[in-house]
Design a protein around this motif. Structure first.
Motif, mmCIF file in Angstrom:
data_model
loop_
_atom_site.group_PDB
_atom_site.id
_atom_site.type_symbol
_atom_site.label_atom_id
_atom_site.label_comp_id
_atom_site.label_asym_id
_atom_site.label_seq_id
_atom_site.Cartn_x
_atom_site.Cartn_y
_atom_site.Cartn_z
ATOM 1 N N ASN A 41 0.784 -1.094 0.041
ATOM 2 C CA ASN A 41 -0.014 0.167 -0.070
ATOM 3 C C ASN A 41 0.758 1.109 -0.079
ATOM 4 O OD1 ASN A 41 -2.561 -1.490 0.125
ATOM 5 N ND2 ASN A 41 -2.641 -1.552 2.329
ATOM 6 N N SER A 42 1.973 1.139 0.417
ATOM 7 C CA SER A 42 3.045 2.293 0.568
ATOM 8 C C SER A 42 3.442 3.058 -0.878
ATOM 9 C CB SER A 42 4.472 1.882 0.897
ATOM 10 O OG SER A 42 4.103 1.344 2.312
ATOM 11 N N GLN A 43 3.099 2.313 -2.140
ATOM 12 C CA GLN A 43 3.250 2.902 -3.283
ATOM 13 C C GLN A 43 2.001 3.851 -3.665
ATOM 14 O OE1 GLN A 43 2.496 -0.124 -6.676
ATOM 15 N NE2 GLN A 43 1.949 -1.301 -4.916
ATOM 16 N N HIS A 44 1.143 3.870 -2.943
ATOM 17 C CA HIS A 44 -0.216 4.691 -3.124
ATOM 18 C C HIS A 44 -0.194 5.865 -2.224
ATOM 19 C CE1 HIS A 44 -1.771 2.182 -6.031
ATOM 20 N NE2 HIS A 44 -1.869 1.139 -5.127
ATOM 21 N N THR A 45 0.791 6.051 -1.056
ATOM 22 C CA THR A 45 0.684 6.941 -0.076
ATOM 23 C C THR A 45 1.543 8.344 -0.789
ATOM 24 O OG1 THR A 45 2.944 6.370 0.742
ATOM 25 C CG2 THR A 45 1.021 5.305 1.636
ATOM 26 N N ARG A 46 1.319 9.331 -0.125
ATOM 27 C CA ARG A 46 1.986 10.528 -0.484
ATOM 28 C C ARG A 46 2.592 11.677 0.524
ATOM 29 N NH1 ARG A 46 -3.183 14.571 -2.110
ATOM 30 N NH2 ARG A 46 -4.341 14.225 -0.291
ATOM 31 N N ILE A 242 -14.809 6.178 -1.525
ATOM 32 C CA ILE A 242 -14.071 6.635 -3.095
ATOM 33 C C ILE A 242 -15.010 6.472 -4.097
ATOM 34 C CG2 ILE A 242 -11.760 5.956 -2.027
ATOM 35 C CD1 ILE A 242 -12.345 3.301 -3.628
ATOM 36 N N ASP A 243 -14.562 7.162 -5.149
ATOM 37 C CA ASP A 243 -15.607 6.925 -6.314
ATOM 38 C C ASP A 243 -15.970 5.376 -6.662
ATOM 39 O OD1 ASP A 243 -16.342 7.206 -9.127
ATOM 40 O OD2 ASP A 243 -15.759 9.198 -9.124
ATOM 41 N N ALA A 244 -17.097 5.535 -6.825
ATOM 42 C CA ALA A 244 -17.763 4.155 -7.189
ATOM 43 C C ALA A 244 -17.375 3.372 -8.322
ATOM 44 C CB ALA A 244 -19.291 4.088 -7.312
ATOM 45 N N ARG A 245 -16.734 4.282 -9.129
ATOM 46 C CA ARG A 245 -16.370 3.881 -10.509
ATOM 47 C C ARG A 245 -14.699 3.439 -10.486
ATOM 48 N NH1 ARG A 245 -17.988 9.536 -13.441
ATOM 49 N NH2 ARG A 245 -17.159 10.074 -11.277
ATOM 50 N N ALA A 246 -13.999 3.348 -9.397
ATOM 51 C CA ALA A 246 -12.584 3.030 -9.272
ATOM 52 C C ALA A 246 -12.484 1.643 -9.357
ATOM 53 C CB ALA A 246 -12.251 3.268 -7.669
ATOM 54 N N PRO A 247 -11.339 1.062 -9.751
ATOM 55 C CA PRO A 247 -10.973 -0.381 -10.017
ATOM 56 C C PRO A 247 -10.955 -0.862 -8.485
ATOM 57 C CG PRO A 247 -9.111 0.803 -10.003
ATOM 58 C CD PRO A 247 -10.121 2.121 -9.759
ATOM 59 N N LEU A 248 -11.184 -2.245 -8.662
ATOM 60 C CA LEU A 248 -11.389 -3.108 -7.521
ATOM 61 C C LEU A 248 -10.078 -2.826 -6.551
ATOM 62 C CD1 LEU A 248 -12.740 -5.405 -5.722
ATOM 63 C CD2 LEU A 248 -12.120 -7.104 -7.390
ATOM 64 N N TYR A 249 -8.940 -3.004 -7.115
ATOM 65 C CA TYR A 249 -7.629 -3.086 -6.568
ATOM 66 C C TYR A 249 -6.805 -1.879 -7.061
ATOM 67 C CZ TYR A 249 -8.683 -7.573 -5.272
ATOM 68 O OH TYR A 249 -9.245 -8.966 -4.840
ATOM 69 N N ASP A 250 -5.856 -1.239 -6.117
ATOM 70 C CA ASP A 250 -4.910 -0.408 -6.673
ATOM 71 C C ASP A 250 -5.492 1.215 -7.084
ATOM 72 O OD1 ASP A 250 -2.167 -1.792 -6.093
ATOM 73 O OD2 ASP A 250 -3.005 -3.368 -7.113
ATOM 74 N N GLY A 251 -6.518 1.509 -6.843
ATOM 75 C CA GLY A 251 -6.999 2.647 -7.315
ATOM 76 C C GLY A 251 -6.271 3.695 -6.647
ATOM 77 N N GLY A 252 -5.866 3.737 -5.492
ATOM 78 C CA GLY A 252 -4.784 4.558 -4.702
ATOM 79 C C GLY A 252 -5.718 6.056 -4.591
ATOM 80 N N ILE A 253 -4.931 6.772 -4.179
ATOM 81 C CA ILE A 253 -5.421 8.326 -3.639
ATOM 82 C C ILE A 253 -6.268 9.090 -4.520
ATOM 83 C CG2 ILE A 253 -3.315 9.682 -4.187
ATOM 84 C CD1 ILE A 253 -3.657 10.513 -1.016
ATOM 85 N N VAL A 254 -6.068 8.856 -6.056
ATOM 86 C CA VAL A 254 -6.799 9.665 -6.849
ATOM 87 C C VAL A 254 -8.115 9.278 -7.087
ATOM 88 C CG1 VAL A 254 -4.725 9.971 -8.430
ATOM 89 C CG2 VAL A 254 -6.001 8.074 -8.842
ATOM 90 N N THR A 255 -8.575 7.927 -6.364
ATOM 91 C CA THR A 255 -9.925 7.713 -6.239
ATOM 92 C C THR A 255 -10.735 8.407 -5.177
ATOM 93 O OG1 THR A 255 -9.609 5.807 -5.125
ATOM 94 C CG2 THR A 255 -9.515 5.645 -7.503
ATOM 95 N N ARG A 256 -10.143 9.091 -4.358
ATOM 96 C CA ARG A 256 -10.826 9.806 -3.114
ATOM 97 C C ARG A 256 -11.411 11.201 -3.714
ATOM 98 N NH1 ARG A 256 -6.733 11.269 1.580
ATOM 99 N NH2 ARG A 256 -7.346 13.574 1.344
ATOM 100 N N VAL A 257 -12.641 11.262 -3.174
ATOM 101 C CA VAL A 257 -13.375 12.471 -3.278
ATOM 102 C C VAL A 257 -13.417 13.251 -2.308
ATOM 103 C CG1 VAL A 257 -15.518 13.265 -4.080
ATOM 104 C CG2 VAL A 257 -14.701 11.263 -5.186
#
Length: 467
Positions: A41-46, A242-257
């Protein structure tokens, strides 16, 4: 035989491997994923939440220990181990020079990341850059790394680590660090934890996983079966809407609203269900996944108007747009009549003072349940926007009980050569709730402790000092 075996490949595991290697131990790191998906999960942090008593490079003003502690106490509702929490807080003040030595770079907070310029240090290039920097440093220092090497089980003898079994291979080491995450990617375990709700639904079936698909909880379950001391509620997690259109895995922080505090949230029946303006967004964003999980169909809808545009970090998917609120209800598939009753009641209840989203302002509702405590303004300026949101699980809080030396415990007795770090023990500090960046603070602090202690266990106390 290696001195130290580290199981996992994210921030905590890498910190442990680097510290153990710096202390003179030979280190083998086993990462379950292929190389291109390394980092957990660390690859999706900021960013990293940091205590500091004065301005420090990218951090403004000050963020003293007591304020950090009070923030953590508030979001967890007191469900935290104070000595371990304060250990994390204090460690966050001193870790960045060490991180820089291993190639991590920092930058000022991004536009739209409200309230974080004082409390959080952002990684230049995000979590993927941090992970890559640590891997480069580990390789340069001589840490052996094996990808696609999930560990099935451990050999233990009276609370001591003997060997790990990975893909039919038996791997011995003098000490071991467990840093392989929670069970958020294990759908069956999530179903088991959440069960059915009163509507007969399996809530977990509608959860999306913000991070890695490789956190199946195999070793966590194994350690539970081996009698390790456990802490945490299996339904508690870092869970974001998160956005309901996000992928099942690895959507990461950009899927947050991040627009929730600027508008209203309704469920599929068109009804509000919680105070959108309770507190600053970085302290409340991680409660909304669980709130949505408790709603019918595990879905919610964030509704904003044009006044909110430009005041939050734009998500990766555009919102559904309409020129009138009834049109928006129809576009989102919401019951128009009830939706309009909710929005009309909210608009009428707004008492607008001096709107300022950077402070706890005086814009609030009166006579409305649930209330909106701050940033309440009528939703009345077209065009209007709506985002369908589902629960996005980042990591689960059920984990291994530990102490200030990161030791795994069996019947309250600490192991002398088996240690734990990261999400696999975060429940000691996070019984529930979350505040931005604290997961990386926990992983960094306990990863460094676990690596140091594992090296000492392997090579002898006299040979080492904390780097």
């Amino acid at each position: 035989m290696h001195d130290v075996l580290v199981i996992g490949g994210g921030n905590a595991a890498l910190c442990a491997a680097l510290m153990a290697r710096e202390a003179g131990a030979s280190v083998l790191l086993l990462e379950a994923s292929p190389r291109e998906w390394r980092g957990g999960n660390s690859q999706h942090t900021r960013n990293l939440r940091c205590m500091h008593d004065a301005p420090q490079d990218v951090l403004l003003e000050s963020y003293p220990e007591e304020e950090f502690w009070q923030d953590l106490l508030k979001v967890t509702g007191g469900n935290t181990d104070e000595p371990l929490a304060r250990l994390v807080i204090r460690a966050s003040a001193t870790c960045r020079p060490w991180m820089r030595r291993h190639g991590v770079r920092f930058q000022p907070s991004l536009a739209g990341t409200l309230h974080l310029s004082r409390t959080n240090a952002f990684f230049m290039g995000g979590g993927k850059a941090l992970v890559n920097a640590y891997y480069r440093s580990a390789e340069n220092l001589g840490v052996e790394i094996r990808y696609e090497s999930p560990v099935d089980r451990l050999e233990l003898r009276e609370g001591r680590f003997v060997a790990a079994h990975a893909g039919g291979r038996r791997i011995e080491a003098k000490a071991c660090v467990l840093a392989c995450g929670g069970f958020e990617s294990n759908r069956e375990w999530l179903r088991e934890a959440w069960g059915r709700n009163e509507r007969g639904e399996w809530p977990a079936d509608n959860f999306l996983i913000r991070g890695t698909r490789f956190n199946q909880g195999v070793l966590l379950r194994h350690m539970m079966e081996q009698g390790a001391d456990i802490i945490g509620d299996p339904t508690q997690a870092h869970c974001v809407a998160i956005d309901a259109r996000a992928p099942l895995y690895d959507g990461g922080i950009v899927t947050r609203v991040d627009a929730v505090s600027l508008g209203v949230m309704v469920n599929r029946d068109g009804e509000r269900f919680y105070d959108e303006g309770e507190d600053f967004w970085p302290k409340r964003y991680a409660i909304w996944g669980r709130l949505v999980a408790l709603q019918p169909g595990q879905i919610g809808y964030c509704i904003i108007d044009s006044k909110a545009i430009g005041r939050f970090m734009p998500p990766v998917f555009p919102g559904v747009k309409a020129n009138t609120l009834p049109d928006l209800a129809r576009a989102l598939g919401l019951p128009e009549r009830r939706f309009m009753q909710t929005l009309d009641a909210y608009n009428a209840a707004c008492r607008v003072g001096s709107f300022d989203h950077t402070v706890l302002d005086d814009c609030h509702t009166e006579g409305l349940a649930p209330p909106k405590t701050h940033w309440a303004r009528p939703i009345d300026q077209a065009p209007f926007f709506g985002y369908a949101l589902r629960p996005g699980i980042t990591f689960t809080y059920l984990g291994l009980r530990t102490d200030d030396r990161a030791r795994v415990h069996f019947d309250r007795r600490p192991s002398d050569n088996l240690f734990v770090a990261g999400e696999m023990m975060a429940g000691n500090v996070l019984g529930r709730g979350y505040t931005a960046g604290v997961g990386m603070s926990i992983g960094t602090a306990f990863g460094r402790i676990a690596g140091t202690q594992a090296a000492r266990a392997a090579l002898g106390e006299a040979a080492h000092a904390v780097a």
